[in-house]
Design a protein around this motif. Structure first.
Motif, PDB file in Angstrom:
ATOM      1  N   ALA A 308       0.829  -1.208   0.000  1.00 51.94           N
ATOM      2  CA  ALA A 308       0.000   0.000   0.000  1.00 51.94           C
ATOM      3  C   ALA A 308       0.862   1.255   0.000  1.00 51.94           C
ATOM      4  CB  ALA A 308      -0.929  -0.007   1.208  1.00 51.94           C
ATOM      5  N   ALA A 309       1.930   1.262   0.802  1.00 54.57           N
ATOM      6  CA  ALA A 309       2.811   2.437   0.841  1.00 54.57           C
ATOM      7  C   ALA A 309       3.501   2.649  -0.500  1.00 54.57           C
ATOM      8  CB  ALA A 309       3.854   2.258   1.951  1.00 54.57           C
ATOM      9  N   ARG A 310       3.951   1.567  -1.129  1.00 57.00           N
ATOM     10  CA  ARG A 310       4.579   1.697  -2.447  1.00 57.00           C
ATOM     11  C   ARG A 310       3.584   2.229  -3.473  1.00 57.00           C
ATOM     12  NH1 ARG A 310       7.259  -3.387  -0.908  1.00 57.00           N
ATOM     13  NH2 ARG A 310       5.500  -4.542  -1.758  1.00 57.00           N
ATOM     14  N   ARG A 311       2.362   1.713  -3.420  1.00 56.64           N
ATOM     15  CA  ARG A 311       1.350   2.074  -4.417  1.00 56.64           C
ATOM     16  C   ARG A 311       0.982   3.552  -4.342  1.00 56.64           C
ATOM     17  NH1 ARG A 311      -1.204  -2.519  -3.727  1.00 56.64           N
ATOM     18  NH2 ARG A 311      -2.552  -1.700  -2.116  1.00 56.64           N
ATOM     19  N   ARG A 312       0.876   4.076  -3.120  1.00 56.03           N
ATOM     20  CA  ARG A 312       0.504   5.491  -2.968  1.00 56.03           C
ATOM     21  C   ARG A 312       1.515   6.407  -3.643  1.00 56.03           C
ATOM     22  NH1 ARG A 312      -0.964   3.788   2.198  1.00 56.03           N
ATOM     23  NH2 ARG A 312       1.064   4.353   3.061  1.00 56.03           N
ATOM     24  N   SER A 313       2.781   6.152  -3.415  1.00 52.30           N
ATOM     25  CA  SER A 313       3.812   6.995  -4.018  1.00 52.30           C
ATOM     26  C   SER A 313       3.958   6.719  -5.509  1.00 52.30           C
ATOM     27  CB  SER A 313       5.152   6.770  -3.318  1.00 52.30           C
ATOM     28  OG  SER A 313       5.091   7.176  -1.956  1.00 52.30           O
ATOM     29  N   ALA A 392       8.756   3.509  -5.697  1.00 53.86           N
ATOM     30  CA  ALA A 392       8.640   4.941  -5.424  1.00 53.86           C
ATOM     31  C   ALA A 392       8.717   5.158  -3.915  1.00 53.86           C
ATOM     32  CB  ALA A 392       7.323   5.488  -5.975  1.00 53.86           C
ATOM     33  N   LEU A 393       9.673   5.954  -3.478  1.00 53.39           N
ATOM     34  CA  LEU A 393       9.931   6.172  -2.054  1.00 53.39           C
ATOM     35  C   LEU A 393       9.551   7.594  -1.665  1.00 53.39           C
ATOM     36  CD1 LEU A 393      13.489   4.566  -1.927  1.00 53.39           C
ATOM     37  CD2 LEU A 393      11.330   3.476  -1.277  1.00 53.39           C
ATOM     38  N   LEU A 394       8.733   7.732  -0.643  1.00 53.67           N
ATOM     39  CA  LEU A 394       8.375   9.051  -0.117  1.00 53.67           C
ATOM     40  C   LEU A 394       9.482   9.513   0.828  1.00 53.67           C
ATOM     41  CD1 LEU A 394       6.078  11.195  -0.069  1.00 53.67           C
ATOM     42  CD2 LEU A 394       5.259  10.060   2.012  1.00 53.67           C
ATOM     43  N   CYS A 395       9.993  10.715   0.608  1.00 58.06           N
ATOM     44  CA  CYS A 395      11.135  11.205   1.374  1.00 58.06           C
ATOM     45  C   CYS A 395      10.909  12.644   1.833  1.00 58.06           C
ATOM     46  CB  CYS A 395      12.409  11.184   0.525  1.00 58.06           C
ATOM     47  SG  CYS A 395      12.747   9.620  -0.295  1.00 58.06           S
ATOM     48  N   PRO A 396      11.384  13.007   3.021  1.00 57.56           N
ATOM     49  CA  PRO A 396      11.288  14.397   3.464  1.00 57.56           C
ATOM     50  C   PRO A 396      12.305  15.299   2.782  1.00 57.56           C
ATOM     51  CG  PRO A 396      12.346  13.066   5.153  1.00 57.56           C
ATOM     52  CD  PRO A 396      11.908  12.120   4.078  1.00 57.56           C
ATOM     53  N   HIS A 397      13.384  14.701   2.239  1.00 58.99           N
ATOM     54  CA  HIS A 397      14.437  15.474   1.590  1.00 58.99           C
ATOM     55  C   HIS A 397      14.888  14.755   0.328  1.00 58.99           C
ATOM     56  CE1 HIS A 397      14.601  17.698   5.340  1.00 58.99           C
ATOM     57  NE2 HIS A 397      14.826  16.562   5.996  1.00 58.99           N
ATOM     58  N   TYR A 400      19.275  13.202  -4.192  1.00 54.15           N
ATOM     59  CA  TYR A 400      19.997  13.495  -5.433  1.00 54.15           C
ATOM     60  C   TYR A 400      20.695  12.265  -6.025  1.00 54.15           C
ATOM     61  CZ  TYR A 400      19.108  18.408  -4.400  1.00 54.15           C
ATOM     62  OH  TYR A 400      18.486  19.596  -4.128  1.00 54.15           O
ATOM     63  N   HIS A 401      20.334  11.098  -5.537  1.00 49.41           N
ATOM     64  CA  HIS A 401      20.885   9.864  -6.083  1.00 49.41           C
ATOM     65  C   HIS A 401      19.920   9.201  -7.067  1.00 49.41           C
ATOM     66  CE1 HIS A 401      24.248  10.124  -3.412  1.00 49.41           C
ATOM     67  NE2 HIS A 401      23.519   9.937  -2.308  1.00 49.41           N
ATOM     68  N   ARG A 402      18.672   9.678  -7.107  1.00 45.21           N
ATOM     69  CA  ARG A 402      17.656   9.037  -7.931  1.00 45.21           C
ATOM     70  C   ARG A 402      16.791  10.095  -8.611  1.00 45.21           C
ATOM     71  NH1 ARG A 402      16.648   7.229  -2.536  1.00 45.21           N
ATOM     72  NH2 ARG A 402      17.768   5.305  -2.026  1.00 45.21           N
ATOM     73  N   THR A 403      16.021   9.662  -9.607  1.00 40.72           N
ATOM     74  CA  THR A 403      15.008  10.527 -10.196  1.00 40.72           C
ATOM     75  C   THR A 403      13.995  10.888  -9.120  1.00 40.72           C
ATOM     76  OG1 THR A 403      15.265   9.409 -12.312  1.00 40.72           O
ATOM     77  CG2 THR A 403      13.265  10.701 -12.008  1.00 40.72           C
ATOM     78  N   PHE A 404      13.559  12.138  -9.068  1.00 39.81           N
ATOM     79  CA  PHE A 404      12.634  12.543  -8.010  1.00 39.81           C
ATOM     80  C   PHE A 404      11.555  13.478  -8.550  1.00 39.81           C
ATOM     81  CE2 PHE A 404      15.739  15.964  -8.025  1.00 39.81           C
ATOM     82  CZ  PHE A 404      14.968  17.107  -7.829  1.00 39.81           C
ATOM     83  N   LYS A 405      10.515  13.618  -7.728  1.00 42.54           N
ATOM     84  CA  LYS A 405       9.414  14.518  -8.030  1.00 42.54           C
ATOM     85  C   LYS A 405       9.002  15.220  -6.751  1.00 42.54           C
ATOM     86  CE  LYS A 405       4.712  14.518  -9.956  1.00 42.54           C
ATOM     87  NZ  LYS A 405       3.659  13.658 -10.571  1.00 42.54           N
ATOM     88  N   LEU A 415       7.165  17.520   0.105  1.00 40.43           N
ATOM     89  CA  LEU A 415       7.830  16.227   0.222  1.00 40.43           C
ATOM     90  C   LEU A 415       8.366  15.842  -1.148  1.00 40.43           C
ATOM     91  CD1 LEU A 415       5.201  14.342   2.426  1.00 40.43           C
ATOM     92  CD2 LEU A 415       7.316  15.437   3.189  1.00 40.43           C
ATOM     93  N   PHE A 416       9.079  14.730  -1.198  1.00 43.58           N
ATOM     94  CA  PHE A 416       9.665  14.287  -2.452  1.00 43.58           C
ATOM     95  C   PHE A 416       9.440  12.791  -2.616  1.00 43.58           C
ATOM     96  CE2 PHE A 416      11.914  17.951  -0.865  1.00 43.58           C
ATOM     97  CZ  PHE A 416      11.943  18.791  -1.963  1.00 43.58           C
ATOM     98  N   ILE A 417       9.234  12.396  -3.859  1.00 40.22           N
ATOM     99  CA  ILE A 417       9.137  10.978  -4.188  1.00 40.22           C
ATOM    100  C   ILE A 417      10.309  10.638  -5.095  1.00 40.22           C
ATOM    101  CG2 ILE A 417       7.771   9.174  -5.291  1.00 40.22           C
ATOM    102  CD1 ILE A 417       5.279  10.736  -4.564  1.00 40.22           C
ATOM    103  N   GLU A 418      11.082   9.651  -4.685  1.00 39.37           N
ATOM    104  CA  GLU A 418      12.228   9.216  -5.474  1.00 39.37           C
ATOM    105  C   GLU A 418      11.960   7.835  -6.065  1.00 39.37           C
ATOM    106  OE1 GLU A 418      15.845  11.672  -3.383  1.00 39.37           O
ATOM    107  OE2 GLU A 418      15.763   9.502  -3.075  1.00 39.37           O
ATOM    108  N   LYS A 419      12.453   7.636  -7.264  1.00 41.07           N
ATOM    109  CA  LYS A 419      12.232   6.387  -7.992  1.00 41.07           C
ATOM    110  C   LYS A 419      13.496   5.541  -7.943  1.00 41.07           C
ATOM    111  CE  LYS A 419      10.436   4.883 -12.491  1.00 41.07           C
ATOM    112  NZ  LYS A 419      10.055   5.376 -13.847  1.00 41.07           N
ATOM    113  N   GLN A 420      13.394   4.393  -7.288  1.00 41.97           N
ATOM    114  CA  GLN A 420      14.560   3.543  -7.071  1.00 41.97           C
ATOM    115  C   GLN A 420      14.401   2.202  -7.780  1.00 41.97           C
ATOM    116  OE1 GLN A 420      16.744   2.843  -3.127  1.00 41.97           O
ATOM    117  NE2 GLN A 420      15.310   1.129  -3.174  1.00 41.97           N
ATOM    118  N   PRO A 421      15.311   1.831  -8.678  1.00 36.14           N
ATOM    119  CA  PRO A 421      15.248   0.496  -9.299  1.00 36.14           C
ATOM    120  C   PRO A 421      15.394  -0.594  -8.235  1.00 36.14           C
ATOM    121  CG  PRO A 421      16.766   1.940 -10.473  1.00 36.14           C
ATOM    122  CD  PRO A 421      16.427   2.641  -9.194  1.00 36.14           C
ATOM    123  N   VAL A 422      14.668  -1.686  -8.401  1.00 39.63           N
ATOM    124  CA  VAL A 422      14.718  -2.764  -7.407  1.00 39.63           C
ATOM    125  C   VAL A 422      15.263  -4.076  -7.978  1.00 39.63           C
ATOM    126  CG1 VAL A 422      12.901  -1.818  -5.957  1.00 39.63           C
ATOM    127  CG2 VAL A 422      12.297  -3.348  -7.841  1.00 39.63           C
TER     128      VAL A 422
END
Length: 472
Positions: A308-313, A392-397, A400-405, A415-422
């Motif tokens: 659920a947390a992954r899906r929201r972001s 997609a990871l929800l982050c407070p900051h 700069y290591h990943r694509t973000f929005k 807030l920021f959402i970063e996209k991390q390959p898994v």
């Protein structure tokens, strides 16, 4: 409950579990193969004995009898935010997985919220149907807890259900009224922290709309709980939630004293705790207690809450040609081949009037990402198919290591959402391609999942694993 996962997945989990406990992992009382088989027989027998009163919700990971509480239903549906309003507790339960000795800043999903208005805006922005307040012990900071409750309750996009977890030790009749007036819909008591005393529960009955007891299933306390069940019902308890004990390095010393048997899995859990939960459910059925009971298994928490947390972001991060899997990952499909062949394919898609948002050619000229709707348009001899997954990871900051929005919560907070390959790209040969399409398009995924093989690595990213925990 047959084996759900191939041996390769078991080996990965075993390695991770052993690494968590380091050099002393071998000293733990892990279940033996014979013990696992005997326990699985016992579990199957108890589930069968509950007959038609037993329901297996959320892909078989949540056994329950009677209705689930509104909060539990919302949690399973993935529409729940839990705010840890503080990190301090006034009880010292043997099973607690952390020290719980600092008030700290209210936090959810790794994001701190110093201001109630910011949290209410966050809840509204992501459209949560339910919100809960937990700790620590929320009533160690009653004024703060009430401010956050009121802020969410009075917000324009108020969730349909608000609940709070407490050990109840600090609850008073006056505080119950304040919680009710602040909009609390449900209160959940951990009675195991207070020697199963129902005194504070009685204060809430008739004042808070839903009163729930939520406790770990402690094997040594089975008889006490069996005798307490009718009193819970008579007191006015609406629901009983049972959790599975989990082992980690912090609570290991205390759990080891009790000679429990440990199971490998997504997390290390206590075998006897699951069997105790199911035994209590069977007791309710056999004795017509009439109290709804929900077993909140560790696998449910790990699989559904994380998905659920992954899906929201992911909903805010996925590109138009990407899709989101049941397990909450961003799926990127691509045709892979010679750049000239892909250029001709791109021309064909353009000339056919295919929606250009559903495909693209980016910096990697040997890849043409596409939406699954275009599968029939892109299949060509000599071209390979690949699938790639990101989280997609929800982050407070920003790292700069990943694509973000950037996500603007209100005028004061972002807030920021970063996209991390898994995982690396997974190439789909003809057999895997057919299997993959059946999973993406099949109307009944439970049927598809029964044919899992170790070669279908994409299944871990596509689907939430069904069923209760394997015993190994």
């Amino acid at each position: 409950m047959g084996k759900q996962r191939p041996a390769s997945c078991w080996n990965e989990m075993i390695s991770a579990n052993l690494a968590e406990f380091g050099d002393t992992a071998g000293e733990l009382n892990w279940v033996s193969p014979a013990g696992a088989m005997a326990a699985e027989r016992e579990r199957a027998g108890r589930l069968e004995a509950m007959g038609g009163q037993l329901e297996l919700a959320f892909k078989g990971t949540k056994p329950h009898i009677g209705p689930l509480s509104p909060g539990c239903r919302i949690c399973g549906e993935g529409d729940w935010s839990c705010l840890f309003v503080n990190g301090k507790c006034n009880c010292r339960c043997f099973y607690c997985p952390s020290s719980q000795d600092e008030i700290g800043v209210p936090t959810t999903n790794r994001v701190p919220f110093a201001r109630p208005a910011d949290y209410a805006a966050y809840v509204g922005h992501f459209g949560f149907s339910g919100t809960s307040i937990s700790g620590g012990e929320p009533l160690l900071t009653p004024a703060l807890t009430l401010r956050f409750l009121k802020a969410v309750h009075q917000s324009r996009n108020r969730p349909r259900h608000l609940w709070m977890y407490t050990n109840g030790t600090l609850l008073t009749a006056d505080l119950v009224k304040k919680l009710r007036d602040a909009g609390l819909d449900e209160i959940r008591f951990d009675l195991s922290a207070v020697d199963y005393d129902l005194k504070k529960v009685r204060l809430a009955v008739g004042q808070i709309p839903t009163v729930t007891v939520e406790i770990p299933a402690i094997p040594e306390d089975f008889q006490r709980l069996a005798e307490l069940l009718p009193r819970m019902k008579a007191t006015g308890v609406d629901h009983l939630n049972l959790h599975q004990l989990r082992l980690n390095p912090f609570n290991r010393v205390q759990l080891d004293k009790r000679k429990y048997t440990y199971l490998h899995g997504e997390k290390v859990t206590v075998l006897e705790s699951e069997l105790t939960a199911l035994a209590l459910m069977q007791h309710v059925v056999d004795n017509n207690v009439g109290l709804p009971v929900n077993y909140c298994a560790s696998v449910f928490q790990h699989r559904f809450q994380r998905a659920a947390a992954r899906r929201r972001s992911a909903r805010l991060m996925a590109k138009p040609h990407e899709t989101i899997t049941e397990n909450g990952y961003i799926r990127s499909l691509a045709v892979v081949g010679d750049p000239e062949d892909l250029s001709r394919l791109a021309d064909r898609l353009t000339n056919s009037g295919v929606n250009p948002q559903l495909w693209t050619i980016g910096s990697r000229k040997d890849h043409l990402p596409f939406h699954p709707q275009l599968w029939a348009h892109v299949v060509s001899p000599g071209l390979k198919m690949a699938v790639f997954y990101s989280e997609a990871l929800l982050c407070p900051h920003i790292s700069y290591h990943r694509t973000f929005k950037e996500v603007r919560i209100n005028s004061e907070m972002r807030l920021f959402i970063e996209k991390q390959p898994v995982c690396p790209e997974i190439y789909l040969d003809e057999v895997k391609r057919t299997r993959f399409i059946s999973i993406v398009d099949h109307p009944d995924r439970q049927v598809v999942e029964k044919h899992n093989t170790s070669d279908d690595r994409f299944l871990d990213y596509e689907l939430i694993q069904p069923g209760l925990q394997d015993y190994f």
